[in-house]
Design an enzyme around this catalytic site. Structure first.
Site, short mmCIF file in Angstrom:
data_model
loop_
_atom_site.label_atom_id
_atom_site.label_comp_id
_atom_site.label_asym_id
_atom_site.label_seq_id
_atom_site.Cartn_x
_atom_site.Cartn_y
_atom_site.Cartn_z
N SER A 9 0.83 -1.21 0.00
CA SER A 9 0.00 0.00 0.00
C SER A 9 0.86 1.25 0.00
O SER A 9 1.65 1.47 0.93
CB SER A 9 -0.91 0.00 1.22
OG SER A 9 -1.56 1.26 1.33
N HIS A 34 -1.20 -1.11 -4.20
CA HIS A 34 -2.51 -0.76 -3.65
C HIS A 34 -2.56 0.75 -3.45
O HIS A 34 -1.72 1.33 -2.75
CB HIS A 34 -2.68 -1.49 -2.31
CG HIS A 34 -4.04 -1.38 -1.71
ND1 HIS A 34 -5.11 -2.16 -2.12
CD2 HIS A 34 -4.52 -0.60 -0.70
CE1 HIS A 34 -6.18 -1.87 -1.38
NE2 HIS A 34 -5.84 -0.92 -0.52
N ASP A 36 -4.76 3.80 -2.05
CA ASP A 36 -5.87 4.16 -1.17
C ASP A 36 -6.38 5.56 -1.50
O ASP A 36 -5.69 6.55 -1.27
CB ASP A 36 -5.42 4.12 0.29
CG ASP A 36 -5.18 2.69 0.77
OD1 ASP A 36 -6.14 1.91 0.79
OD2 ASP A 36 -4.03 2.38 1.13
N MET A 38 -9.02 8.30 -0.55
CA MET A 38 -9.91 8.70 0.54
C MET A 38 -10.39 10.13 0.31
O MET A 38 -9.60 10.99 -0.09
CB MET A 38 -9.17 8.63 1.88
CG MET A 38 -8.54 7.30 2.18
SD MET A 38 -7.73 7.32 3.80
CE MET A 38 -6.79 5.79 3.73
N HIS A 91 -8.32 1.30 -4.19
CA HIS A 91 -9.26 1.09 -3.08
C HIS A 91 -9.98 2.41 -2.83
O HIS A 91 -9.41 3.35 -2.26
CB HIS A 91 -8.49 0.62 -1.85
CG HIS A 91 -9.36 0.34 -0.67
ND1 HIS A 91 -8.85 0.05 0.57
CD2 HIS A 91 -10.73 0.31 -0.52
CE1 HIS A 91 -9.84 -0.15 1.43
NE2 HIS A 91 -10.98 0.02 0.79
N MET A 93 -12.20 4.56 -1.02
CA MET A 93 -12.89 4.88 0.24
C MET A 93 -13.57 6.24 0.08
O MET A 93 -13.13 7.25 0.64
CB MET A 93 -11.90 4.83 1.40
CG MET A 93 -11.47 3.42 1.74
SD MET A 93 -10.07 3.33 2.87
CE MET A 93 -8.71 3.38 1.69
N MET A 162 -11.93 -5.89 5.20
CA MET A 162 -11.07 -4.97 5.94
C MET A 162 -10.72 -5.57 7.30
O MET A 162 -11.58 -6.05 8.03
CB MET A 162 -11.76 -3.62 6.13
CG MET A 162 -11.95 -2.82 4.86
SD MET A 162 -10.38 -2.35 4.06
CE MET A 162 -9.61 -1.33 5.32
N GLY A 167 -9.45 4.18 6.68
CA GLY A 167 -9.21 5.61 6.82
C GLY A 167 -7.81 6.00 7.20
O GLY A 167 -7.35 7.09 6.85
N ASP A 196 -6.83 -6.31 4.22
CA ASP A 196 -6.15 -5.01 4.20
C ASP A 196 -6.17 -4.44 5.62
O ASP A 196 -7.24 -4.15 6.16
CB ASP A 196 -6.88 -4.08 3.23
CG ASP A 196 -6.27 -2.68 3.17
OD1 ASP A 196 -5.23 -2.46 3.81
OD2 ASP A 196 -6.85 -1.83 2.47
N GLY A 197 -4.96 -4.27 6.18
CA GLY A 197 -4.84 -3.63 7.48
C GLY A 197 -4.07 -4.45 8.49
O GLY A 197 -4.54 -5.52 8.90
N GLY A 198 -2.88 -3.99 8.84
CA GLY A 198 -2.11 -4.65 9.88
C GLY A 198 -1.44 -5.94 9.47
O GLY A 198 -1.05 -6.74 10.33
N THR A 219 3.01 -0.69 6.13
CA THR A 219 4.17 -0.43 6.98
C THR A 219 5.15 -1.59 6.98
O THR A 219 6.37 -1.39 6.92
CB THR A 219 3.71 -0.14 8.42
OG1 THR A 219 2.79 0.96 8.40
CG2 THR A 219 4.89 0.21 9.31
#
Length: 244
Positions: A9, A34, A36, A38, A91, A93, A162, A167, A196-198, A219
């Site tokens: 991402s 990816h 994002d 927003m 993605h 959002m 998710m 966000g 997606d996330g963490g 990250t």
């Protein structure tokens, strides 16, 4: 059979050097990048939009020039395949996803992921996305039940579960979302299922074991000492589960 797909991402990248970061991810072996998007309405943050994606597409054409590749002196070049499409996974959002379909297509997006919660007519939105030459995917927030995706699944190229609240980057992985992934994989064995996330070294096993084959990692990849090794690790974990 689905394949392992690793999609770093750019939200975790350097926004002053997105083109360089995008190229770096593909040279490190990423399958997709990816993006994002927003809008500050659907989620409480603002990131990029069609002008940025258009600029990225100019800097990172869908297919790498073989001659340019020969001239690139990078230890990670061996991870890349110049015949592969450098795929932009967008993605969205945003609160009015229908509005942005033509613009994202013109900007160079390859897949358009809208949120189920943001539209009143998801099936027509899927048709609109495909009529604009992109793959269509649907995402659900952590609080949305997975069964809303079941009537759509046969029309989708991918479903996104998710594993954080959308966000912001850098959030903790929500392991309690994995039953959604398991149920999707059980019902739709040939569907691309993204999380997606963490996602990183400490969470990839539970996601892969649940059946996710498309891994968004921010990250954990961008801050890795060697992004190519992290991408290889993530892909290997997914491949192991697919081969079971």
């Amino acid at each position: 059979m689905v394949e392992p797909i690793i999609a770093p991402s750019l939200l975790a990248g350097d926004f002053a050097n997105l083109g360089c970061d995008c190229c770096r991810m593909f040279k490190s072996g990423a399958d997709w990048v990816h993006l994002d998007v927003m809008d500050g309405h659907f989620v409480p943050n603002i990131t990029m939009g069609p002008p940025v994606i258009s600029s990225l597409r100019k800097a990172v054409p869908r297919q790498e020039d073989p001659e340019a590749k020969k001239q690139t002196d990078s230890v990670s070049d061996s991870n890349t395949d110049s015949s592969k499409i450098r795929f932009f996974d967008c993605h969205m959002m945003v609160s009015n996803p229908e509005q942005w379909v033509p613009e994202i297509a013109k900007s160079g997006g390859d897949q358009y992921t809208f949120h189920y919660e943001a539209t009143k007519d998801p099936l027509n939105l899927v048709k609109l996305i495909k009529s604009n030459g992109m793959k269509a995917a649907c995402a659900i927030k952590p609080g949305t039940p997975v069964d809303v995706l079941f009537p759509l699944a046969e029309y989708l190229d991918m479903a996104l579960v998710m594993t954080v609240e959308p966000g912001f980057g850098g959030q903790k992985f929500m392991a309690n979302m994995m039953p959604k992934v398991q149920e999707l994989r059980s019902k739709f064995p040939n569907l691309n299922i993204q999380v997606d996330g963490g996602l990183g070294e400490s969470t990839i096993d539970i996601a892969a074991n649940a059946g996710a084959n498309v891994i968004v990692a921010g990250t954990s990849v961008f801050k890795a000492e060697d992004p190519s090794k992290m991408i290889e690790l993530l892909r290997g974990k997914v491949a192991q589960n697919i081969n079971k």
